[in-house]
Design an enzyme around this catalytic site. Structure first.
Site, short mmCIF file in Angstrom:
data_model
loop_
_atom_site.label_atom_id
_atom_site.label_comp_id
_atom_site.label_asym_id
_atom_site.label_seq_id
_atom_site.Cartn_x
_atom_site.Cartn_y
_atom_site.Cartn_z
N ASN A 11 0.83 -1.22 0.00
CA ASN A 11 0.00 0.00 0.00
C ASN A 11 0.85 1.25 0.00
OD1 ASN A 11 -2.06 -1.83 2.15
ND2 ASN A 11 -2.77 -1.11 0.18
N ASP A 109 11.11 3.85 5.60
CA ASP A 109 10.00 3.72 6.55
C ASP A 109 10.52 3.48 7.96
OD1 ASP A 109 10.98 1.21 5.76
OD2 ASP A 109 9.03 0.23 5.86
N ARG A 110 11.58 2.68 8.08
CA ARG A 110 12.14 2.43 9.41
C ARG A 110 12.82 3.68 9.97
NH1 ARG A 110 15.45 -3.07 9.56
NH2 ARG A 110 14.93 -2.99 11.79
N ASP A 129 6.78 -2.86 13.58
CA ASP A 129 6.01 -2.36 12.43
C ASP A 129 5.52 -3.57 11.62
OD1 ASP A 129 4.97 -1.14 10.18
OD2 ASP A 129 6.58 0.32 9.99
#
Length: 255
Positions: A11, A109-110, A129
């Protein structure tokens, strides 16, 4: 207000956020073949739904783990906003001291998760996550990113199970009637839910043992809402952790 975009393998999370509140969060499907115009139409549609005009948005920042889409999405956002767009990566200030062997390998993202976590929660901390993959990230008491673990995500594990076992059909991820399943479907639901919950509990226990101190645990990601309630450990659920991190990084680099 800024537009924050996180491009994941499954997504694309899109949201408008400022220091006061999050105006909306929506998800688009990650489609690697879409053009710049098609993504621009998607972004324009989402903004129109929430009656937000381009001139109301100060800027935009993108994190991405899908390199072939990153530039397409950046150009799409610039087409809509008529502003330069930041992309999380080398050259942007994050305030995060990354202790990995090769810091460039760390997913954007991390990075955003860790920046938000150490800004809003006490260290040392562990971030769980749960998306396409389940990533576990560790930030120590000196706010250094120490590393972590990556394991198959909840949906990936379930898809692999159903694909390899001919007697098992696809199921939805929801709580079974009881812990010990009495039919194939409930056995699978119980295994996926409680198996992943136990994995998270066990990993955090081992991290605390390794560090020799207690940690704050923050859970985020699309699948976390289904798994975390079944964990025994106390955890903070923050569905918007990544967007908050993108806002912090944007503000650090705003000219």
């Amino acid at each position: 207000m800024i537009l924050a975009i996180d491009i994941g393998n499954t997504n694309i999370v899109v949201g408008c956020i400022d220091r006061e509140k999050i105006y909306f969060v929506e998800r688009l499907s990650t489609v690697r073949t879409k053009t710049e115009l098609e993504y621009a139409i998607d972004l324009k549609t989402v903004l129109d739904i929430y009656h937000i005009k381009g001139q109301e948005i100060e800027g935009c920042i993108i994190s991405s783990v899908v390199p072939q889409i990153t530039n397409v999405a950046r150009l799409a956002a610039e087409k809509i906003l008529k502003k330069d767009v930041m992309v999380v990566g080398p050259g942007l200030k994050t305030g995060l001291n990354i202790m990995l062997d090769n810091p460039s390998e760390m997913g954007a993202d991390r990075v955003a998760d860790a920046v938000a976590a150490m800004t809003f929660y006490p260290v040392p901390l562990v971030i769980v996550d749960m998306g396409t993959a389940t990533t576990v990230s560790v930030v120590d008491e000196k706010k250094r990113f120490m590393g972590g673990m990556i394991l198959p995500g909840v949906r990936v594990s379930l898809d692999a199970l159903t694909a390899r076992a001919s007697q098992l059909s696809g199921i939805s991820i929801e709580e079974p009637k009881r812990l010990i399943g009495r039919n194939t479907v409930d056995c699978m639901k119980s295994g996926i839910l409680y198996g992943n919950a136990a994995a998270v509990d066990g990993i955090v226990d081992r991290i605390e043992e390794y560090l020799g101190q207690d940690v704050t645990v923050i859970a985020t990601g699309g699948m976390s809402k289904k798994i975390i309630p079944h964990c025994k450990r106390e955890m903070i659920w923050d569905a918007d952790l990544l967007l908050k991190g993108l806002l912090v990084i944007y503000e650090k680099n705003r000219s």
